[in-house]
Design a protein around this motif. Structure first.
Motif, PDB file in Angstrom:
ATOM      1  N   ARG A   9      -6.562   7.019  14.987  1.00  0.00           N
ATOM      2  CA  ARG A   9      -5.406   7.088  13.963  1.00  0.00           C
ATOM      3  C   ARG A   9      -4.265   7.992  14.780  1.00  0.00           C
ATOM      4  O   ARG A   9      -4.470   9.172  15.339  1.00  0.00           O
ATOM      5  CB  ARG A   9      -5.747   8.118  12.904  1.00  0.00           C
ATOM      6  CG  ARG A   9      -4.596   8.723  12.058  1.00  0.00           C
ATOM      7  CD  ARG A   9      -4.929   9.631  11.093  1.00  0.00           C
ATOM      8  NE  ARG A   9      -5.504   8.968   9.793  1.00  0.00           N
ATOM      9  CZ  ARG A   9      -5.548   9.534   8.391  1.00  0.00           C
ATOM     10  NH1 ARG A   9      -4.968  10.674   8.278  1.00  0.00           N
ATOM     11  NH2 ARG A   9      -5.885   8.806   7.571  1.00  0.00           N
ATOM     12  N   ARG A  52       4.856  -0.698   8.525  1.00  0.00           N
ATOM     13  CA  ARG A  52       3.726  -1.096   7.684  1.00  0.00           C
ATOM     14  C   ARG A  52       3.187  -2.281   7.986  1.00  0.00           C
ATOM     15  O   ARG A  52       2.194  -2.645   8.232  1.00  0.00           O
ATOM     16  CB  ARG A  52       4.176  -1.243   6.274  1.00  0.00           C
ATOM     17  CG  ARG A  52       3.184  -1.532   5.576  1.00  0.00           C
ATOM     18  CD  ARG A  52       3.660  -1.135   3.778  1.00  0.00           C
ATOM     19  NE  ARG A  52       4.790  -1.920   3.470  1.00  0.00           N
ATOM     20  CZ  ARG A  52       4.723  -2.920   2.898  1.00  0.00           C
ATOM     21  NH1 ARG A  52       3.550  -3.994   2.523  1.00  0.00           N
ATOM     22  NH2 ARG A  52       5.927  -3.678   2.929  1.00  0.00           N
ATOM     23  N   GLY A  89       0.349   5.832   6.668  1.00  0.00           N
ATOM     24  CA  GLY A  89       0.564   6.906   5.248  1.00  0.00           C
ATOM     25  C   GLY A  89       1.126   7.936   5.698  1.00  0.00           C
ATOM     26  O   GLY A  89       1.630   8.083   7.237  1.00  0.00           O
ATOM     27  N   ALA A 145      -3.760   0.713   8.764  1.00  0.00           N
ATOM     28  CA  ALA A 145      -3.121   1.271   7.584  1.00  0.00           C
ATOM     29  C   ALA A 145      -1.870   2.180   7.934  1.00  0.00           C
ATOM     30  O   ALA A 145      -2.022   2.633   9.085  1.00  0.00           O
ATOM     31  CB  ALA A 145      -4.150   1.890   6.718  1.00  0.00           C
ATOM     32  N   GLN A 166       7.305   9.056  -1.861  1.00  0.00           N
ATOM     33  CA  GLN A 166       6.365   8.740  -0.684  1.00  0.00           C
ATOM     34  C   GLN A 166       5.860   7.386  -1.019  1.00  0.00           C
ATOM     35  O   GLN A 166       5.743   6.688  -0.045  1.00  0.00           O
ATOM     36  CB  GLN A 166       5.404   9.683  -1.027  1.00  0.00           C
ATOM     37  CG  GLN A 166       5.832  11.009  -0.255  1.00  0.00           C
ATOM     38  CD  GLN A 166       4.749  12.124  -0.414  1.00  0.00           C
ATOM     39  OE1 GLN A 166       3.407  11.834  -0.324  1.00  0.00           O
ATOM     40  NE2 GLN A 166       4.880  13.435  -0.105  1.00  0.00           N
ATOM     41  N   ALA A 167       5.832   6.876  -2.508  1.00  0.00           N
ATOM     42  CA  ALA A 167       5.125   5.598  -2.501  1.00  0.00           C
ATOM     43  C   ALA A 167       6.115   4.400  -1.966  1.00  0.00           C
ATOM     44  O   ALA A 167       5.298   3.430  -1.680  1.00  0.00           O
ATOM     45  CB  ALA A 167       4.523   5.390  -4.054  1.00  0.00           C
TER      46      ALA A 167
END
Ligand code: ATP
Ligand code: MG
Length: 351
Positions: free
Chosen positions: A271, A321, A332, A330, A286-287
């Motif tokens: 990460r 993304r 985030g 992923a 955020q989403a």
């Protein structure tokens, strides 16, 4: 009554058809026969749906109207209807009357098609807006100069540098769009190799340096958690993703802020993190910020500060993304408005 030959033909059709949903109704719009998919669309099982009226089973006036039309006209009718749970699926409906009375209804799911059409419409609207804004500025500046109303060299130079900045913005936008469409269409094959995460971070720190300097933002490398791990990734794409995150961190930092870039080893992943103490992203946004063209604050995105750092199209995170997904990884963030954000991207580890 349905003609037995028609009924037999329907059974044959039901047995053969893969994709579409089929139903047979009588002239009173009651269900005579339904395939399993049609029954489950009505959220019932096959036996319990028989004998129900179309409207009671599916609850759609549009669907009912198409069937009714076919019965009254005695000819094939086509239409569309929202069916399924909360009408979430969109269907093209064909109603074909049978010789001995009754109607065969065929349903073709066009939910995905409609969604794609909407995405494309939004995309075209967004892109037009993003292209038009700098173009309008360039045109206004050029008009002012060519009308002869500016004659002192300093103002002229200032205008020229504004045109240059807008042109840079356009060029960046086109580059990002090309990148995004290539990654999205899967045309860029990733060349995966085991990478030293330290080297990826070091490279990013060097590349973000000049941008950070302009904003007087300090770049800090977070110490690594281990030295053994390798990330399995495409060095160019991963580098690009991390740079996009670093670029945002600097852009949305306060003057003189600090941006920390680092990485950590997770179970079977690596990460990379980019943390800032800038404006942050409220939970409500955020989403959505990984969607293309999504910007939290459109007016802020066009401030002079942001302009100096190459404008803002709202494409950077969409690219990040897609890069993560292409690696089966992923992305985030953890963020609090006003306090700062930590964005991360994960890719598989090589061992
Ligand atoms: N580190 C951050 N801190 C606060 N807000 C952020 C941060 N990174 C992204 N955002 C918000 O998310 C939005 C989308 O980011 P994204 O990188 O996709 O677009 P952009 O930076 O506006 O434009 P582009 O990257 O295409 O030049 C930004 O407009 C900003 O509102
Ligand atoms: Mg960005």
């Amino acid at each position: 009554m349905i003609d037995p030959i028609a009924a037999a033909a329907f059974e044959a059709l039901l047995a053969r058809r893969g994709g579409d949903l089929l139903l047979m109704i009588d002239r009173d719009l009651r269900i005579v026969r339904a395939g399993p998919e049609a029954a489950s669309l009505a959220e019932r099982d096959e036996p319990s749906i028989i004998g129900m009226s179309l409207i009671a089973a599916f609850g759609s006036a549009a669907f009912d109207a198409v069937a009714r039309h076919a019965v009254t006209l005695g000819e094939a009718v086509a239409g569309e209807a929202d069916l399924g749970h909360l009408g979430a699926r969109h269907f093209a409906v064909d109603a074909v009357p049978l010789a001995g009375g009754g109607v065969v209804l065929s349903l073709h799911d066009i939910t995905a098609l409609r969604r794609m059409e909407r995405v494309r419409r939004d995309f075209v609207a967004n892109i037009s807006h993003e292209l038009r804004t700098p173009l309008t500025s360039i045109k206004l500046l050029a008009e002012t100069v060519s009308s002869g109303s500016v004659d002192d060299p300093a103002t002229m130079r200032d205008f020229a540098s504004q045109v240059e900045r807008e042109a840079d913005h356009l060029a960046q936008l086109v580059d990002e769009l090309l990148d995004l469409s290539m990654i999205e269409s899967g045309e860029t094959a990733l060349s995966l190799e085991p990478l030293d995460p330290e080297a990826i971070v070091a490279d990013c720190v060097i590349r973000i340096g000049p941008v950070a300097e302009r904003r007087k933002v300090h770049i800090v490398r977070r110490p690594p958690s281990s030295t053994e791990v390798r990330a399995l990734a495409d060095p160019n794409r991963l580098g690009q993703a991390l740079l996009n995150l670093a670029h945002n961190a600097v852009k949305y930092s306060h003057l003189g802020g600090e941006v920390r870039i680092g990485w950590e080893a997770l179970e079977d992943r690596v990460r990379f993190t980019v943390a800032d103490d800038g404006i942050g992203v409220s939970e409500a946004h955020q989403a959505r910020i990984f969607e293309r063209f999504y910007k939290v604050d459109r007016s802020r995105a066009r401030t002079r500060d942001a302009e100096q750092l190459g404008g803002s199209a709202g494409l950077g995170l969409a690219i990040v993304r897609h890069i993560a997904e292409a690696h089966h990884g992923a992305v985030g963030l953890v963020s609090e408005e006003g306090l700062g954000s930590t964005f991360w991207i994960e890719v598989p580890s090589a061992f």
